[in-house]
Design an enzyme around this catalytic site. Structure first.
Site, short mmCIF file in Angstrom:
data_model
loop_
_atom_site.label_atom_id
_atom_site.label_comp_id
_atom_site.label_asym_id
_atom_site.label_seq_id
_atom_site.Cartn_x
_atom_site.Cartn_y
_atom_site.Cartn_z
N GLU A 14 -5.72 29.40 50.29
CA GLU A 14 -6.49 29.47 51.53
C GLU A 14 -5.79 30.20 52.66
O GLU A 14 -6.44 30.82 53.49
CB GLU A 14 -6.90 28.06 51.98
CG GLU A 14 -7.90 27.43 51.03
CD GLU A 14 -8.53 26.17 51.57
OE1 GLU A 14 -8.18 25.71 52.68
OE2 GLU A 14 -9.41 25.61 50.86
N GLU A 28 -3.54 25.02 47.08
CA GLU A 28 -4.52 25.23 48.14
C GLU A 28 -3.90 25.93 49.35
O GLU A 28 -4.54 26.75 50.00
CB GLU A 28 -5.17 23.91 48.55
CG GLU A 28 -6.08 23.33 47.49
CD GLU A 28 -7.27 24.19 47.15
OE1 GLU A 28 -7.80 24.90 48.04
OE2 GLU A 28 -7.70 24.17 45.98
N ALA A 58 -7.29 22.58 52.45
CA ALA A 58 -7.48 21.47 51.51
C ALA A 58 -8.34 21.92 50.35
O ALA A 58 -9.04 22.93 50.43
CB ALA A 58 -8.13 20.29 52.22
N GLU A 78 -14.79 32.64 44.95
CA GLU A 78 -15.87 33.60 45.18
C GLU A 78 -16.80 33.17 46.30
O GLU A 78 -17.43 33.99 46.95
CB GLU A 78 -16.68 33.81 43.90
CG GLU A 78 -15.91 34.53 42.82
CD GLU A 78 -16.73 34.67 41.55
OE1 GLU A 78 -17.87 34.17 41.49
OE2 GLU A 78 -16.22 35.29 40.60
N ARG A 81 -19.33 24.87 56.22
CA ARG A 81 -19.56 23.63 55.49
C ARG A 81 -21.05 23.39 55.38
O ARG A 81 -21.74 23.16 56.38
CB ARG A 81 -18.86 22.46 56.19
CG ARG A 81 -17.35 22.53 56.13
CD ARG A 81 -16.87 22.56 54.70
NE ARG A 81 -15.43 22.30 54.60
CZ ARG A 81 -14.78 22.27 53.47
NH1 ARG A 81 -15.41 22.52 52.33
NH2 ARG A 81 -13.50 22.02 53.45
N GLU A 130 -12.99 8.67 47.17
CA GLU A 130 -12.20 9.88 47.41
C GLU A 130 -10.87 9.55 48.08
O GLU A 130 -10.81 8.84 49.08
CB GLU A 130 -12.96 10.87 48.30
CG GLU A 130 -12.15 12.13 48.56
CD GLU A 130 -12.85 13.12 49.48
OE1 GLU A 130 -12.53 14.31 49.40
OE2 GLU A 130 -13.71 12.70 50.28
N GLU A 134 -15.88 31.26 48.98
CA GLU A 134 -15.11 30.86 50.16
C GLU A 134 -14.96 32.03 51.12
O GLU A 134 -14.61 33.14 50.72
CB GLU A 134 -13.70 30.39 49.77
CG GLU A 134 -13.61 28.98 49.30
CD GLU A 134 -12.18 28.55 49.04
OE1 GLU A 134 -11.83 27.44 49.47
OE2 GLU A 134 -11.42 29.30 48.39
#
Length: 179
Positions: A96, A92, A75, A138, A63, A119, A140
Site C-alpha cells: 500500500e 500490506e 491495513a 487491481e 470504502r 474480526e 485498489e
C-alpha cells in the site's frame, strides 16, 4: 461459553472472500431461545508507518460501505486464517505504501465489532522505512498522505477520521511513543 447461554446450532447464510455470515441458534438458562447474527472474519493486520521525520504515512482510499474516501493506516486481510499478523502487516505496508522495514513492533490488537463479528486486527509499528514499490491490488486506488500525530488527533476529534482501527492505533501510538 457460559452456563447461562448455549449455542445449539450455527447455520451458514453466506460465504465470502474474507468473511462468512451465520445465524447462531442460542438457548438460555431460563428456557428462552434466540437467533443471533455472527460474522466470521479471517483476520487482518495494520501498520502505523512512521517516516524519517516522525510523520505517519496514511492511505486515502475509497470504502464501498461508506461510499466515500477515508483516511486510514495501511491495513489488509490475512491471506489465510492463521497467517501470522506480522507477516500480513509487512506485506500490506509494502503493497500500500511502497515502503518496507526490517523490524515491525507489535502495538495493539483490536476486535472491531465484538457484538457480532470475531474480526481481529493486529497492529504493528514500522520505523526506519526502506523505499520499495507499491503493489496495489487491481481494485485498489490509494493516495499516500503524511501527518504528524497531533494533526491526526485533531482529525480524529473533529470527526474526519472515523475508522476504528485507525483511531485506536493512532491513540495507542501516541500514548506509547509520544509521551
Amino acid at each position: 461459553m457460559s452456563e447461562n447461554i448455549r449455542r445449539v446450532g450455527r447455520e451458514l447464510k453466506y460465504k465470502g472472500a474474507i468473511l462468512d455470515v451465520y445465524t447462531d441458534h442460542m438457548e438460555f438458562e431460563n428456557g428462552n431461545k434466540a437467533e443471533w447474527d455472527f460474522i466470521k472474519h479471517k483476520g487482518a493486520a495494520a501498520v502505523v508507518a512512521v517516516d524519517k521525520d516522525g510523520r505517519l504515512i496514511m492511505v486515502r482510499q475509497y470504502r464501498n460501505a461508506l461510499d466515500r474516501y477515508t483516511l486510514e493506516i495501511p491495513a489488509g486481510a490475512l491471506d489465510f486464517p492463521g497467517e501470522p499478523g506480522i507477516v500480513c502487516a509487512g506485506r500490506e505496508l509494502e503493497e500500500e505504501t511502497g515502503f518496507r522495514c526490517e523490524k515491525l513492533d507489535w502495538l495493539i490488537n483490536i476486535r472491531t465489532t465484538v457484538a457480532f463479528c470475531n474480526e481481529k486486527i493486529e497492529v504493528y509499528v514500522a520505523r526506519d522505512l526502506i523505499p520499495s514499490h507499491q503493489n496495489l491490488d487491481e481494485d485498489e486506488y490509494i493516495e499516500l498522505e503524511r501527518y504528524t500525530v497531533e494533526e491526526l488527533k485533531e482529525k480524529i476529534f473533529q470527526g474526519e477520521i472515523e475508522d476504528s482501527k485507525t483511531i485506536a492505533s493512532i491513540l495507542a501510538y501516541d500514548a506509547k511513543y509520544c509521551r
